[in-house]
Structure formats: structure tokens, C-alpha cells
Design an enzyme around this catalytic site. Structure first.
Site, PDB file in Angstrom:
ATOM      1  N   ALA A   1       3.180 -37.749  -5.507  1.00  0.00           N
ATOM      2  CA  ALA A   1       2.993 -38.163  -7.118  1.00  0.00           C
ATOM      3  C   ALA A   1       2.693 -39.499  -7.308  1.00  0.00           C
ATOM      4  O   ALA A   1       3.481 -40.463  -7.079  1.00  0.00           O
ATOM      5  CB  ALA A   1       4.204 -37.644  -8.118  1.00  0.00           C
TER       6      ALA A   1
ATOM      7  N   THR B   1      15.218 -41.606  -0.151  1.00  0.00           N
ATOM      8  CA  THR B   1      14.887 -40.879  -1.620  1.00  0.00           C
ATOM      9  C   THR B   1      16.517 -40.258  -1.823  1.00  0.00           C
ATOM     10  O   THR B   1      16.677 -40.288  -3.171  1.00  0.00           O
ATOM     11  CB  THR B   1      14.127 -39.794  -1.030  1.00  0.00           C
TER      12      THR B   1
ATOM     13  N   ARG C   1       8.499 -25.490  -4.597  1.00  0.00           N
ATOM     14  CA  ARG C   1       9.976 -25.393  -3.839  1.00  0.00           C
ATOM     15  C   ARG C   1      10.402 -24.104  -3.732  1.00  0.00           C
ATOM     16  O   ARG C   1      11.117 -23.687  -2.878  1.00  0.00           O
ATOM     17  CB  ARG C   1      10.918 -26.144  -4.912  1.00  0.00           C
TER      18      ARG C   1
ATOM     19  N   SER D   1       5.105 -41.287   8.381  1.00  0.00           N
ATOM     20  CA  SER D   1       5.447 -41.015   9.668  1.00  0.00           C
ATOM     21  C   SER D   1       4.895 -39.759  10.175  1.00  0.00           C
ATOM     22  O   SER D   1       4.432 -39.320  11.193  1.00  0.00           O
ATOM     23  CB  SER D   1       6.984 -40.885   9.676  1.00  0.00           C
TER      24      SER D   1
ATOM     25  N   CYS E   1      -2.163  -3.239   7.240  1.00  0.00           N
ATOM     26  CA  CYS E   1      -2.032  -3.151   8.692  1.00  0.00           C
ATOM     27  C   CYS E   1      -2.267  -2.156   9.604  1.00  0.00           C
ATOM     28  O   CYS E   1      -2.168  -0.773   8.984  1.00  0.00           O
ATOM     29  CB  CYS E   1      -0.391  -3.695   8.688  1.00  0.00           C
TER      30      CYS E   1
ATOM     31  N   GLU F   1       0.903  -1.292   0.067  1.00  0.00           N
ATOM     32  CA  GLU F   1       0.078  -0.147   0.098  1.00  0.00           C
ATOM     33  C   GLU F   1       0.860   1.065   0.093  1.00  0.00           C
ATOM     34  O   GLU F   1       0.673   2.466  -0.860  1.00  0.00           O
ATOM     35  CB  GLU F   1      -0.908  -0.069   1.213  1.00  0.00           C
TER      36      GLU F   1
ATOM     37  N   CYS G   1      -0.043   0.896   7.514  1.00  0.00           N
ATOM     38  CA  CYS G   1      -0.453   1.242   6.272  1.00  0.00           C
ATOM     39  C   CYS G   1      -2.058   2.161   6.420  1.00  0.00           C
ATOM     40  O   CYS G   1      -2.224   2.853   5.461  1.00  0.00           O
ATOM     41  CB  CYS G   1      -0.822  -0.051   5.336  1.00  0.00           C
TER      42      CYS G   1
ATOM     43  N   ARG H   1      14.255 -25.021  -9.897  1.00  0.00           N
ATOM     44  CA  ARG H   1      14.773 -24.739 -11.132  1.00  0.00           C
ATOM     45  C   ARG H   1      13.569 -24.332 -11.979  1.00  0.00           C
ATOM     46  O   ARG H   1      12.688 -25.159 -12.466  1.00  0.00           O
ATOM     47  CB  ARG H   1      15.596 -25.779 -11.889  1.00  0.00           C
TER      48      ARG H   1
ATOM     49  N   GLU I   1       9.108 -33.829   0.379  1.00  0.00           N
ATOM     50  CA  GLU I   1       8.825 -34.455  -0.826  1.00  0.00           C
ATOM     51  C   GLU I   1       8.842 -35.914  -0.896  1.00  0.00           C
ATOM     52  O   GLU I   1       8.878 -36.607  -1.994  1.00  0.00           O
ATOM     53  CB  GLU I   1       9.776 -33.687  -1.882  1.00  0.00           C
TER      54      GLU I   1
END
Length: 386
Positions: free
Chosen positions: A158, A200, A188, A310, A79, A55, A88, A211, A302
Site C-alpha cells: 500500500a 513489521t 487474507r 528479497s 472434470c 455440477e 462430473c 476480519r 504483507e
């Protein structure tokens, strides 16, 4: 302005807010648009923590007093506390704005609703809740952090349509297509940290960096959950322990790991967090507390399936990203998405709320907040907590 006009300008503010994607932590992403005579005359967004709020940036960039019909569109309630950059609401009142259109109410207890009250007390018309769900969704991490004082722990999976993340031989590259994988890199970039299990990093040897096309490679904090430091003991070291971002890697382990391997990691510049554990399994609740103490506001889990299972069993998973590909294995020995619970009735099922859906090429994404049943039974025969 009509309701349709308000939504159009708010969508523009949302697009601006996203330009701060991943750069504002622990602050929220906020976009702002100033409209005069139905035309945008100034716009901006909160770029980074410590920088000017959206703002103030918009009002300053106008370099004149707004016109008498000016309306200010902002994705989050302005705020009303001084902070580092000034309230603001004070800037809006001083500028002579007569109408403010806001998206989401700030969940910060120091602000929630107070900004609206301050503006209305000054005679400003306030319309709140325009595209509220979309504006709230901008700040999943901030909303959780500011209300709980804890990081948002989000999981990503996935899977095939029949709920498998790998074949019986472990083949999993790639279940989802390029569009879905690119979307993972976008998330990410948003989260301050990524977490994976030892299995993993040993099997896939991922780089765990963001990326995005047209942008330089960036690296969040990278956590490797390895209660017994198998990733150091067995074979060659994973790339995350020796690449250019190694100092952004932290191995999360237990007292069951050998002290020599801990020293080896630290000599490589890799951080190590050691937790007490009876089983050799890293306690996710203690990990969450350490992240909070370190000011890490969100972690993107991931994989693999055991780490996410877990976290789910410990009731520590707050949010889930579930990517589905139009693929079917129909093999009971293929690796399942999650395990470890004994769900005998629908009332015992874990559910998602605040669902958001997206089509990504041939794949789909369903995401939402994890809602736990009152009672959950753990099936030790299906999932080992050790």
C-alpha cells in the site's frame, strides 16, 4: 440463448463460486447454474475440499431429469476423472443435458480439455471460454498450484502515488482508506497463509487475521520471517506469539538464531522452521519448497518492503497486489516501496501481466502476475540481502 444471455448466467455462476471463497483449497472455486426455458431452476457451488462438485450438487438438487432444452453453466471445465466424487462429465451425460457453457479450461493436466472432449463425444454442445478471464481469475491459487506443484507467493503493498510506504519517521497508518483495508482482509480470507517480516511484527504488532464485516474472525497460517529471531530477543513478544491463534503462527528463521529462543517459541506453541543460510536472511526459495511439502497452496506476503524486495530479488514473487492512495510525500527520505535492483533500461524492468484494476473508495488496486526480465542486476548499495 444469445451471447448476452450466456454472459448473464455465467456472471451468476461466478457469484456462486465466490461463496466458496477461501474454503476449497486445494480445489478450485466453481459455480454452476442450470437454466431451463430461460429460467434458473437449480444452482450451486463447490463448498469445500472433499464436498460434492458444483455440477453434481446442481443436478442432484433438481430431483428430476432436466428438460430437453436445459443448459448447464459452469465456471470451470467439468472434470472427467473419477476422483473422490466421480467424474462430473459422467453425471452431465447421464442427466441428458444437451448444452454446456463453460468459463475457464481446467489447467489440471489430468483434465485440460478432456472434459470438453468427453461431452462432445456424447453429442453435447459445448461452448467454452464465456467470461474466461473472470472465471480464470477466480482461481489464482489453484491455477498456480496445479500447474507448478508450488504455492502462489503473492505480495501486497500500500503506497502513495509517488511510491512510498511510510514517512521518513516511519508513520504509515493509514496510507489507504477503509475500503482498501477491507479488501485486504478479503484477500487474507482467500489465502491459506500470510507472511510478514520481523520488522513489521515489531513495529506494527499486527494480529494478521481476516476480519470481515458480518463474519467471525478467522486466522490463516501466519508466517513471521525473522532470520535472527529479533522479534523474540528485543522487547515484549508480538501478539501473534501469544494470542488465541498462536498455534497457527510459524516463525521462519535460520541457524543463526539462538537455540534457546527457538525453544521458547515452541514452548509457547508457536511453530518454527529453521533454514540454512550464510547471511542470516531466510531463503525464500527454500521456504517455498517447505510450503509445497506441507500442502500450503498460497501465501500472502504483507510486508514489509524488505521482505517483499528479497522475494522479488530471488525471483520468488509470483503475484502482486499494489494499492495506491491519492497521497504524495515528495520526500526522498520517505520509505520506498521496493528496492535492491539496479534497473538501467526499461527492458530490465519487472512487469505485471494479466492486469486487474479496481477502485476502492478514493484508492485504487492494480494486481497481476509478476513477469521477470531475462536479466536483473542487484544493487547492494540500495538493499542489503543480509
Amino acid at each position: 440463448m444469445s451471447a448476452a444471455d450466456d454472459q448473464e448466467f455465467m456472471r451468476r455462476a461466478i457469484g456462486l463460486a465466490r461463496r466458496g471463497w477461501g474454503r476449497t483449497h486445494p480445489n478450485p472455486m466453481v459455480g454452476c447454474v442450470l437454466v431451463e426455458n430461460g429460467r434458473v431452476t437449480a444452482e450451486g457451488f463447490h463448498e469445500k475440499d472433499g464436498g460434492p462438485h458444483a455440477e453434481r450438487l446442481v443436478l442432484d438438487s433438481l430431483m428430476r431429469n432436466p428438460g430437453p432444452d436445459a443448459a448447464l453453466y459452469v465456471t470451470l471445465e467439468p472434470c472427467s476423472t473419477t476422483g473422490r466424487t466421480g467424474a462430473c462429465t459422467d453425471a452431465i451425460i447421464a442427466a441428458g443435458i444437451r448444452r454446456v457453457i463453460a468459463g475457464a479450461t481446467d489447467p489440471n493436466p489430468a483434465h485440460a480439455g478432456r472434459g470438453y472432449a468427453a461431452l462432445r463425444s456424447a453429442g453435447i454442445e459445448v461452448a467454452a471460454g464465456v467470461l474466461e478471464a473472470d472465471c480464470t481469475d477466480l482461481n489464482l491459487i489453484y491455477n498456480h498450484w496445479i500447474t507448478s506443484g508450488e504455492p502462489l507467493l503473492a505480495g501486497k503493498l500500500a503506497a502513495t502515488l509517488d511510491g512510498r510506504i511510510a514517512t521518513r519517521t516511519g508513520d504509515s497508518k493509514w496510507i489507504t482508506g477503509e475500503a482498501a483495508r477491507a479488501d485486504v482482509h478479503r484477500w487474507r480470507r482467500l489465502f491459506p497463509a500470510i507472511a510478514v517480516g520481523a520488522g513489521t511484527v515489531m513495529t506494527d504488532n499486527p494480529s494478521l487475521t481476516a476480519r470481515l464485516e458480518g463474519s467471525p474472525e478467522e486466522c490463516p497460517v501466519r508466517f513471521v520471517f525473522d532470520g535472527r529471531l529479533r522479534s523474540v530477543v528485543e522487547g515484549s513478544l508480538p501478539r501473534v506469539y501469544g494470542d488465541a491463534f498462536a498455534r497457527r503462527t510459524i516463525v521462519v528463521t535460520t541457524q543463526h538464531a539462538g537455540g534457546g529462543y527457538v525453544r521458547k517459541l515452541r514452548e509457547l506453541g508457536v511453530g518454527v522452521w529453521v533454514f540454512e543460510s550464510a547471511s542470516g536472511r531466510v531463503p525464500v526459495a527454500q521456504f517455498r519448497s517447505r510450503c509445497a511439502a506441507e500442502g500450503i497452496t498460497g501465501v500472502f506476503f504483507e510486508g514489509g518492503g524488505q521482505l517483499l524486495s528479497s522475494a522479488l530479488i530471488e525471483r520468488q514473487l509470483d503475484y502482486l497486489f499494489m494499492y495506491h492512495a491519492p497521497v504524495i510525500f515528495a520526500d526522498e527520505k520517505a520509505k520506498p516501496v521496493l528496492g535492491g535492483l539496479r534497473t538501467e533500461a526499461l527492458s530490465q524492468a519487472v512487469r505485471l501481466s494479466g492486469i486487474r484494476r479496481q477502485v476502492l473508495g478514493d484508492d485504487s488496486l492494480v494486481r497481476g502476475a509478476v513477469v521477470y526480465p531475462e536479466k536483473m542486476q542487484i544493487d547492494e548499495t540500495l538493499f542489503s540481502l543480509g
